[in-house]
Design a protein around this motif. Structure first.
Motif, PDB file in Angstrom:
ATOM      1  N   ASN A 182      10.229   2.817  52.802  1.00 28.23           N
ATOM      2  CA  ASN A 182       8.773   2.658  52.259  1.00 28.23           C
ATOM      3  C   ASN A 182       7.522   2.886  53.478  1.00 28.23           C
ATOM      4  OD1 ASN A 182       6.539   2.001  50.983  1.00 28.23           O
ATOM      5  ND2 ASN A 182       7.113  -0.142  50.608  1.00 28.23           N
ATOM      6  N   GLU A 205       4.490  -3.435  49.094  1.00 21.93           N
ATOM      7  CA  GLU A 205       5.859  -3.363  48.589  1.00 21.93           C
ATOM      8  C   GLU A 205       5.743  -2.345  47.356  1.00 21.93           C
ATOM      9  OE1 GLU A 205       8.643  -6.763  47.678  1.00 21.93           O
ATOM     10  OE2 GLU A 205       6.688  -7.403  47.396  1.00 21.93           O
ATOM     11  N   GLN A 206       7.097  -1.842  47.291  1.00 20.21           N
ATOM     12  CA  GLN A 206       7.368  -0.886  46.414  1.00 20.21           C
ATOM     13  C   GLN A 206       8.296  -1.660  45.393  1.00 20.21           C
ATOM     14  OE1 GLN A 206       6.024   2.088  45.229  1.00 20.21           O
ATOM     15  NE2 GLN A 206       4.943   2.426  47.276  1.00 20.21           N
ATOM     16  N   SER A 207       8.045  -1.864  43.991  1.00 21.45           N
ATOM     17  CA  SER A 207       9.063  -2.260  43.236  1.00 21.45           C
ATOM     18  C   SER A 207       9.459  -1.317  42.274  1.00 21.45           C
ATOM     19  CB  SER A 207       8.443  -3.704  42.312  1.00 21.45           C
ATOM     20  OG  SER A 207       7.900  -4.507  42.986  1.00 21.45           O
ATOM     21  N   ASP A 226       9.317   3.869  38.807  1.00 16.15           N
ATOM     22  CA  ASP A 226       8.485   2.670  38.817  1.00 16.15           C
ATOM     23  C   ASP A 226       8.336   1.878  37.180  1.00 16.15           C
ATOM     24  OD1 ASP A 226       6.203   3.674  37.417  1.00 16.15           O
ATOM     25  OD2 ASP A 226       5.947   4.812  38.816  1.00 16.15           O
ATOM     26  N   GLU A 227       7.950   0.811  37.382  1.00 16.17           N
ATOM     27  CA  GLU A 227       8.024  -0.059  36.255  1.00 16.17           C
ATOM     28  C   GLU A 227       7.290   0.573  34.970  1.00 16.17           C
ATOM     29  OE1 GLU A 227       7.009  -3.940  36.900  1.00 16.17           O
ATOM     30  OE2 GLU A 227       8.670  -4.323  38.333  1.00 16.17           O
ATOM     31  N   GLN A 258      18.090  -8.096  51.704  1.00 16.55           N
ATOM     32  CA  GLN A 258      16.610  -8.120  52.148  1.00 16.55           C
ATOM     33  C   GLN A 258      16.244  -9.126  52.963  1.00 16.55           C
ATOM     34  OE1 GLN A 258      13.899  -8.135  48.785  1.00 16.55           O
ATOM     35  NE2 GLN A 258      12.834  -6.365  49.587  1.00 16.55           N
ATOM     36  N   PRO A 285      16.334  -3.933  38.540  1.00 10.66           N
ATOM     37  CA  PRO A 285      15.129  -3.998  39.383  1.00 10.66           C
ATOM     38  C   PRO A 285      15.163  -4.151  40.856  1.00 10.66           C
ATOM     39  CG  PRO A 285      15.439  -5.960  38.467  1.00 10.66           C
ATOM     40  CD  PRO A 285      16.822  -5.269  38.098  1.00 10.66           C
ATOM     41  N   LEU A 286      14.665  -3.495  41.827  1.00  6.06           N
ATOM     42  CA  LEU A 286      14.731  -3.648  43.214  1.00  6.06           C
ATOM     43  C   LEU A 286      13.251  -3.374  43.820  1.00  6.06           C
ATOM     44  CD1 LEU A 286      14.517  -0.536  44.441  1.00  6.06           C
ATOM     45  CD2 LEU A 286      16.624  -0.363  43.717  1.00  6.06           C
ATOM     46  N   SER A 287      13.365  -4.023  45.156  1.00  7.52           N
ATOM     47  CA  SER A 287      11.982  -4.047  45.781  1.00  7.52           C
ATOM     48  C   SER A 287      12.095  -3.709  47.220  1.00  7.52           C
ATOM     49  CB  SER A 287      11.131  -5.255  45.762  1.00  7.52           C
ATOM     50  OG  SER A 287      11.888  -6.485  46.357  1.00  7.52           O
TER      51      SER A 287
END
Length: 806
Positions: A102, A107-109, A185-186, A128, A156-158
């Motif tokens: 990233n 922050e990337q979700s 992405d969501e 993490q 889901p991850l971030s």
């Protein structure tokens, strides 16, 4: 000048060399980066990124790797690039790894969508910072354990801003799956999941619509047995699609074995339903014995071998065996349907197209798993399309077959109505012709009886005997034809009434014994000592069969003996089985002639028909009556040694003993014989015959020509008649109308009913019932005899006085 030119050329060459070096260095760097790159740079991504080319994998053959080893990095050297999509490690733990970088300032979700539903065990883990994220789910687990409530498995991850993160997930599946995971992405996941679910739901909707259509046909049509196999097939196909796409998981109970083996159970059900459908559709049991054996063998293999083996074998072996059997069945039945569709109906062509469509689409989807893919979409949804195409084409096949069946049924119904109309017309014609023949026969045989009572020499008496015998033979032929037509038309009913077998056999012995004596043949009746004579059955039909068999024996026995044996075979408290046997010492029957013995209008050969006469219907009628009473007539014979006809019948036993002694009340009271009779007859010859027969027994009668005259004569109060003899078919007013009018007159004037005896040339039971319905008391069929007429009058008159009428 030359020096300047040389210097310029040297500078250009230096620049060229420097540029070439830079290009080479860049190429080397770029090639090195491409060879080593297993990271996804999130800053350069859009809404969706496929993980092809970024995955590395490690096979844990003995399931000894734990999560700590994975996260610590000690097994990094065992990971290798994943260059294919087809899962080639069924039943083993396979770890996958990918890295996300990233480079953005936020922050990337994201959501990792594995894009697969048939994963018994899935484990997702990453570290993490100080926090360890660990999620575990799969088909073995309840639907509520899923990180994202989705029919495919997703997590889901971030990734924090400006960081690099490594992610691991482990899968274990016995199924052949196509790996196409991606990151999204969501917001994009919502749209993507809706689009993917829509494709699957369209297939589910089509199969559900086919199921509802077939269910409505099953509930509202009479061809239920034809539709039931298609209904079972469509329902099993619907369940398979719901399971494969993951929709069924949220409704399955939380049982590990059921969730694990559901795919096997459902596909096994689908295969059995497909075989059942194929067997019933092609009617292989009656048309294709070899294919019938193939289908039954596969059904037995699936139900009695594969299904029990699922509880002992591992799931990987069970899946492979089931897939091999299913593939073999599909290929064989596809070629079989192609073979039949060349020269058969359109319904079979639809069936063939359904098989071929499923086979082709299954091959396309399987090739995609091997890397020979048209597109990922075909790989993911190829089987859905195959199931839908097969179900739709099979539905068209059954619809076409039902239409053809209905057309054939309507045609058959029309033909049946025509045949029934023809049968009714034939029966009515026979009845009419019988009436027309019996009317003159009554005159012929009646005059013969009267003439025989006069003074005749031996020659004249012989001539009259010949005329009488020929007339009786003709009458017997007419009776046989009438009985045969009634049996064929289904108008003969078997009654269950109480009767005395001893009285019946005594009557037959008296009647037939005299006839046999006149023909120079000995008649012997043998009845077993334990015979229960009080029975319940059809006395009339039993008498008819016995007399027919005895008459047939007498006809073919010129000398010797005829035996009637009646034996109890077995009995209990409720019923008994009695065997009747008629044996003669006549000409006998050859084995070849036995084949046509019970055929319509047939005798053993042409010469015997000319010699012995007859209609050839007596034995046919006997066979049909015996079968209607629940028995079977048998014959044993050889030429020159006589014949034996036998049959066995079941009768209900009647323990109620008769205590009433029927006496002739008229004789006991000393009353006179009736001397005042009224006869309605339009035929002049018949009037003369009836008058002669009545005078012979001492009766006196007044004659009228039709029913109107009979009614007028009866209504004259100055004349009182004891009995009325009424012909049924007369001009002006027939006997039925006249009888009803007489009964109405009696009711209006409060008169006692006068007995009415019907005189008719009809010998069909329907006409006899019509006589009783119009108010008549008895029935006499023409030709008339003095004995029958006297007995009927005596019975009617005795009954009149026994009930207190005068």
């Amino acid at each position: 000048m030359c020096l300047l030119a040389q210097k310029k050329y040297s500078d250009q060459l230096s620049v060229l060399r420097r540029n070439a070096f830079i290009v080479v260095v860049l190429l080397c760097v770029m090639s090195g980066v491409h060879a080593q790159s297993d990271s996804v740079f999130l800053a350069a991504t859009s809404g969706k990124v496929g993980l092809d080319g970024y995955l590395t994998y490690m096979v844990d053959e003995d399931a000894s790797v734990n999560m700590e080893q994975i996260l610590s990095g000690e097994l990094e050297h065992r990971f290798q690039p994943f260059h294919y999509r087809y899962m080639r490690f069924p039943g083993q733990d396979v770890w996958f790894r990918f890295r996300l970088v990233n480079r953005s300032s936020s922050e990337q979700s994201l959501i990792l969508n594995l894009n697969e539903a048939l994963l018994p065990e899935v484990e997702f883990v990453y570290q993490q910072g100080e926090q360890r994220v660990h999620r575990k789910t799969g088909l073995h687990y309840d639907y509520r354990t899923r990180a994202v409530p989705y029919h495919y498995f997703a997590f889901p991850l971030s990734v924090p801003a400006g960081s690099e993160q490594t992610f691991y997930y482990k899968i274990n599946t016995p199924f052949h799956i196509y790996l196409s995971p991606y990151l999204i992405d969501e917001q994009a996941f919502i749209a993507e999941s809706f689009r993917e679910a829509s494709y699957s739901l369209v297939a589910v909707g089509i199969l559900f619509g086919v199921f509802l259509y077939l269910l409505s046909l099953f509930l509202h049509t009479r061809e239920r047995l034809s539709i039931l196999p298609f209904l079972c097939f469509s329902f099993s196909a619907l369940l398979v699609i719901l399971y494969v796409n993951g929709f069924l998981m949220q409704w399955l109970p939380d049982q590990r074995s059921l969730r694990t083996y559901s795919w096997l159970y459902l596909n096994l059900l689908f295969c059995v339903a497909y075989l059942y459908l194929t067997r019933e559709f092609f009617q292989t049991a009656s048309r294709y014995p070899l294919m019938e054996r193939f289908l039954l063998a596969n059904i037995a293999l699936l139900v009695f071998v594969i299904l029990p083996a699922m509880f002992t074998l591992d799931i990987v072996t069970s899946v492979n065996i089931l897939l091999m059997i299913a593939s073999l069945i599909l290929v064989v039945m596809s070629f079989f349907s192609v073979y039949l569709s060349v020269k058969k109906t359109s319904s079979i062509r639809f069936f063939m197209m359904g098989n071929m469509a499923f086979l082709v689409l299954a091959i396309i989807s399987s090739l995609g798993m091997l890397g020979i893919a048209i597109s990922d979409w075909w790989v993911k949804h190829g089987y859905e399309i195959a199931f839908c195409m097969q179900a739709l084409l099979f539905t068209m096949a059954i619809s076409e077959k039902i239409n053809v069946y209905r057309a054939e049924k309507n045609s058959l119904m029309a033909q049946t109505k025509i045949a029934q109309a023809e049968s009714k017309a034939k029966t009515e014609f026979i009845a009419k012709m019988s009436h027309e023949i019996r009317t003159p026969m009554n005159g012929v045989l009646g005059m013969v009886q009267l003439l025989k009572s006069t003074n005749l020499d031996n020659h004249q008496r012989h001539y009259l005997d010949v005329i009488n015998s020929s007339g009786n033979t003709l009458l017997a032929v007419i009776n046989d034809v009438l009985d045969y037509s009634r049996v064929i038309a289904g108008k003969v009913k078997i009654d269950q009434k109480d009767f005395d077998l001893e009285a019946l056999l005594s009557e037959i012995n008296t009647m037939f014994g005299e006839l046999a004596r006149q023909n120079g043949v000995t008649f012997t009746m043998v009845v077993s000592h334990d015979m229960p004579f009080k029975l319940k059955g059809d006395e009339v039909r039993l008498r008819q069969v016995l007399l027919n068999l005895l008459s047939n024996a007498l006809k073919f026995t010129e000398k010797g003996a005829i035996f009637l044996r009646v034996n109890v075979q077995r009995f209990d408290t409720m019923s008994c089985y009695i065997r009747f046997s008629v044996r003669d010492t006549g000409v006998g029957i050859s084995e070849e002639d036995k084949k046509s013995l019970f055929s319509d209008f047939q005798q053993v050969d042409i010469t015997s028909k000319r010699r012995y006469g007859g209609s050839g219907l007596g034995l046919v009628i006997c066979r049909q009556l015996v079968e209607m009473m629940g028995g079977e007539i048998m014959v044993e014979s050889s030429p020159g040694k006589g014949s034996e006809f036998s049959f066995e019948l079941e009768f209900a036993r009647n323990y109620q003993q008769e205590t009433t002694n029927h006496q002739d009340e008229y004789t006991n009271t000393g009353r006179r014989q009736p001397y005042k009779l009224l006869v309605a007859e339009d035929n002049e010859i018949n009037r003369e015959v009836i008058n002669g027969l009545l005078n012979k027994n001492g009766y006196h009668a007044d004659f009228v020509h039709n029913g109107k005259e009979a009614l007028d004569r009866f209504c004259q109060q100055s004349i009182s008649y004891d009995i009325i003899l009424m012909d049924c078919e007369m001009p002006v007013m027939d006997g039925y109308q006249a009888s009803r009018a007489i009964r109405e007159f009696e009711r209006e004037h409060n008169l006692r009913p006068t007995p009415i005896i019907a005189l008719t040339a009809h010998a069909v039971k329907e006409y006899e019932q019509r006589c009783y319905a119009s108010g008549m008391n008895a029935h006499l069929s023409k030709p008339l005899t003095a004995r029958d007429m006297h007995e009927t009058i005596q019975n009617i008159y005795s009954s009149k006085f026994s009930t207190g009428e005068e």
